[in-house]
Design an enzyme around this catalytic site. Sequence first.
Site, PDB file in Angstrom:
ATOM      1  N   TYR A  49       0.831  -1.210   0.000  1.00  0.00           N
ATOM      2  CA  TYR A  49       0.000   0.000   0.000  1.00  0.00           C
ATOM      3  C   TYR A  49       0.868   1.264   0.000  1.00  0.00           C
ATOM      4  O   TYR A  49       1.875   1.354   0.705  1.00  0.00           O
ATOM      5  CB  TYR A  49      -0.917   0.021   1.212  1.00  0.00           C
ATOM      6  CG  TYR A  49      -2.133  -0.884   1.093  1.00  0.00           C
ATOM      7  CD1 TYR A  49      -2.432  -1.565  -0.083  1.00  0.00           C
ATOM      8  CD2 TYR A  49      -3.000  -1.054   2.178  1.00  0.00           C
ATOM      9  CE1 TYR A  49      -3.542  -2.380  -0.187  1.00  0.00           C
ATOM     10  CE2 TYR A  49      -4.126  -1.873   2.085  1.00  0.00           C
ATOM     11  CZ  TYR A  49      -4.381  -2.535   0.905  1.00  0.00           C
ATOM     12  OH  TYR A  49      -5.477  -3.347   0.813  1.00  0.00           O
ATOM     13  N   SER A 153      -7.082 -13.523   0.589  1.00  0.00           N
ATOM     14  CA  SER A 153      -7.778 -12.399  -0.028  1.00  0.00           C
ATOM     15  C   SER A 153      -7.920 -12.670  -1.519  1.00  0.00           C
ATOM     16  O   SER A 153      -6.947 -13.092  -2.166  1.00  0.00           O
ATOM     17  CB  SER A 153      -6.993 -11.108   0.214  1.00  0.00           C
ATOM     18  OG  SER A 153      -7.568 -10.010  -0.451  1.00  0.00           O
ATOM     19  N   ASN A 154      -9.120 -12.477  -2.046  1.00  0.00           N
ATOM     20  CA  ASN A 154      -9.361 -12.568  -3.492  1.00  0.00           C
ATOM     21  C   ASN A 154      -9.117 -13.957  -4.075  1.00  0.00           C
ATOM     22  O   ASN A 154      -8.794 -14.096  -5.258  1.00  0.00           O
ATOM     23  CB  ASN A 154      -8.487 -11.544  -4.239  1.00  0.00           C
ATOM     24  CG  ASN A 154      -8.709 -10.129  -3.751  1.00  0.00           C
ATOM     25  OD1 ASN A 154      -9.824  -9.627  -3.791  1.00  0.00           O
ATOM     26  ND2 ASN A 154      -7.660  -9.495  -3.264  1.00  0.00           N
ATOM     27  N   SER A 203     -13.711  -2.364  -0.795  1.00  0.00           N
ATOM     28  CA  SER A 203     -14.387  -1.484  -1.758  1.00  0.00           C
ATOM     29  C   SER A 203     -15.907  -1.519  -1.617  1.00  0.00           C
ATOM     30  O   SER A 203     -16.632  -1.687  -2.615  1.00  0.00           O
ATOM     31  CB  SER A 203     -13.979  -1.837  -3.191  1.00  0.00           C
ATOM     32  OG  SER A 203     -14.251  -0.777  -4.074  1.00  0.00           O
ATOM     33  N   GLY A 206     -17.704   0.818  -3.981  1.00  0.00           N
ATOM     34  CA  GLY A 206     -17.351   0.736  -5.402  1.00  0.00           C
ATOM     35  C   GLY A 206     -16.262   1.700  -5.804  1.00  0.00           C
ATOM     36  O   GLY A 206     -16.258   2.205  -6.937  1.00  0.00           O
ATOM     37  N   GLY A 207     -15.318   1.953  -4.890  1.00  0.00           N
ATOM     38  CA  GLY A 207     -14.231   2.869  -5.211  1.00  0.00           C
ATOM     39  C   GLY A 207     -14.704   4.292  -5.472  1.00  0.00           C
ATOM     40  O   GLY A 207     -14.051   5.047  -6.191  1.00  0.00           O
ATOM     41  N   GLY A 208     -15.845   4.674  -4.900  1.00  0.00           N
ATOM     42  CA  GLY A 208     -16.410   6.007  -5.115  1.00  0.00           C
ATOM     43  C   GLY A 208     -17.352   6.079  -6.295  1.00  0.00           C
ATOM     44  O   GLY A 208     -18.038   7.097  -6.493  1.00  0.00           O
ATOM     45  N   PHE A 211     -21.039   7.156  -5.951  1.00  0.00           N
ATOM     46  CA  PHE A 211     -21.412   8.565  -5.848  1.00  0.00           C
ATOM     47  C   PHE A 211     -21.227   9.334  -7.150  1.00  0.00           C
ATOM     48  O   PHE A 211     -21.962  10.278  -7.417  1.00  0.00           O
ATOM     49  CB  PHE A 211     -20.574   9.250  -4.762  1.00  0.00           C
ATOM     50  CG  PHE A 211     -20.633   8.572  -3.433  1.00  0.00           C
ATOM     51  CD1 PHE A 211     -21.737   8.715  -2.615  1.00  0.00           C
ATOM     52  CD2 PHE A 211     -19.599   7.758  -3.001  1.00  0.00           C
ATOM     53  CE1 PHE A 211     -21.809   8.079  -1.391  1.00  0.00           C
ATOM     54  CE2 PHE A 211     -19.657   7.122  -1.774  1.00  0.00           C
ATOM     55  CZ  PHE A 211     -20.766   7.273  -0.971  1.00  0.00           C
ATOM     56  N   SER A 257     -11.761   5.661   3.396  1.00  0.00           N
ATOM     57  CA  SER A 257     -11.670   7.118   3.487  1.00  0.00           C
ATOM     58  C   SER A 257     -10.828   7.564   4.673  1.00  0.00           C
ATOM     59  O   SER A 257     -10.789   6.897   5.707  1.00  0.00           O
ATOM     60  CB  SER A 257     -13.072   7.719   3.605  1.00  0.00           C
ATOM     61  OG  SER A 257     -13.007   9.125   3.757  1.00  0.00           O
TER      62      SER A 257
END
Length: 292
Positions: A49, A153-154, A203, A206-208, A211, A257
């Site tokens: 990250y 993960s995933n 997410s 949805g990664g923003g 909106f 966020s």
Amino acid sequence: MPNTPLALSPIVAGMWRMAEWQLDVPARVRWIEQTLELGISTFDHADIYGDYRVEALFGEALRAAPRLRGRMQLVSKCGIRLRSPEHAYRLNYYDTSSAYLRAQVERSLANLGVEQLDLVLIHRPDYLMDAAALAGTFRELTSEGKVAHWGASNHSPAQFALLHQHHPLTTHQVELSPLAMQALDDGVLDQAQQLALRPMIWSPLGGGRLFSGSDPQAVRVRETMEGIATRLGISLTTLAYAWILRHPSRPYPITGSGRIERLAEAVAALDIELDAQDWYDIWTASQGHPVP
């Protein structure tokens, strides 16, 4: 098996973008304190990250306020070799070899300035993974007191089952949101219920795109959710988290966020239980058709 069960906060703070928040050390300490005050005590990291920088940034805050470590659970992920100025790989690839896993766990411990990680996840399914050998490394690092719990993960259900067969895993981190519903149909969440392992959800907004997306799916979902949110007297953010929390696998949604107000909206979802019609109304808007 670890001596203590895995216990995460109902909402998890995702640290993916921390390097972008441009916070100095005192501001990082205050952000962590405010997050803990909301009841969010689990912090989700990964070695890669922020171009391999976020864990060190978080570690600086913990060194400045060491009292905070005992109030939190630290999660990290590893297994992706990501090209960067300091890592001149020919390409991005996956690596779950014993030497690489051990090196990355020890790097995370050093960057965070802690002696143990509460949970480590294999970030992506490595097609060259030797499950038996990897499980052996899990056992070694656990016996050394460096990692308390392991997960994935995933991964597909089959990939998760293979690793779980060799070493007990405690969670599976997967994508789920009103805009990304594959986990509802690919068996991942069914497997979580079958094994009584609560999944972690990345997410959830949805990664923003929830909106600001202008594609037909995002527009349909946003319009439907705005109507439900208005009727319930909650924000769109709170509704999105409530939609995820309604699933019987009892998921842990991960925020993305740095704004404390957004985290508070996520926590507010813990007091909301959608009825089935509202949940399926959002599902229908996302899929673009009613249930069969």
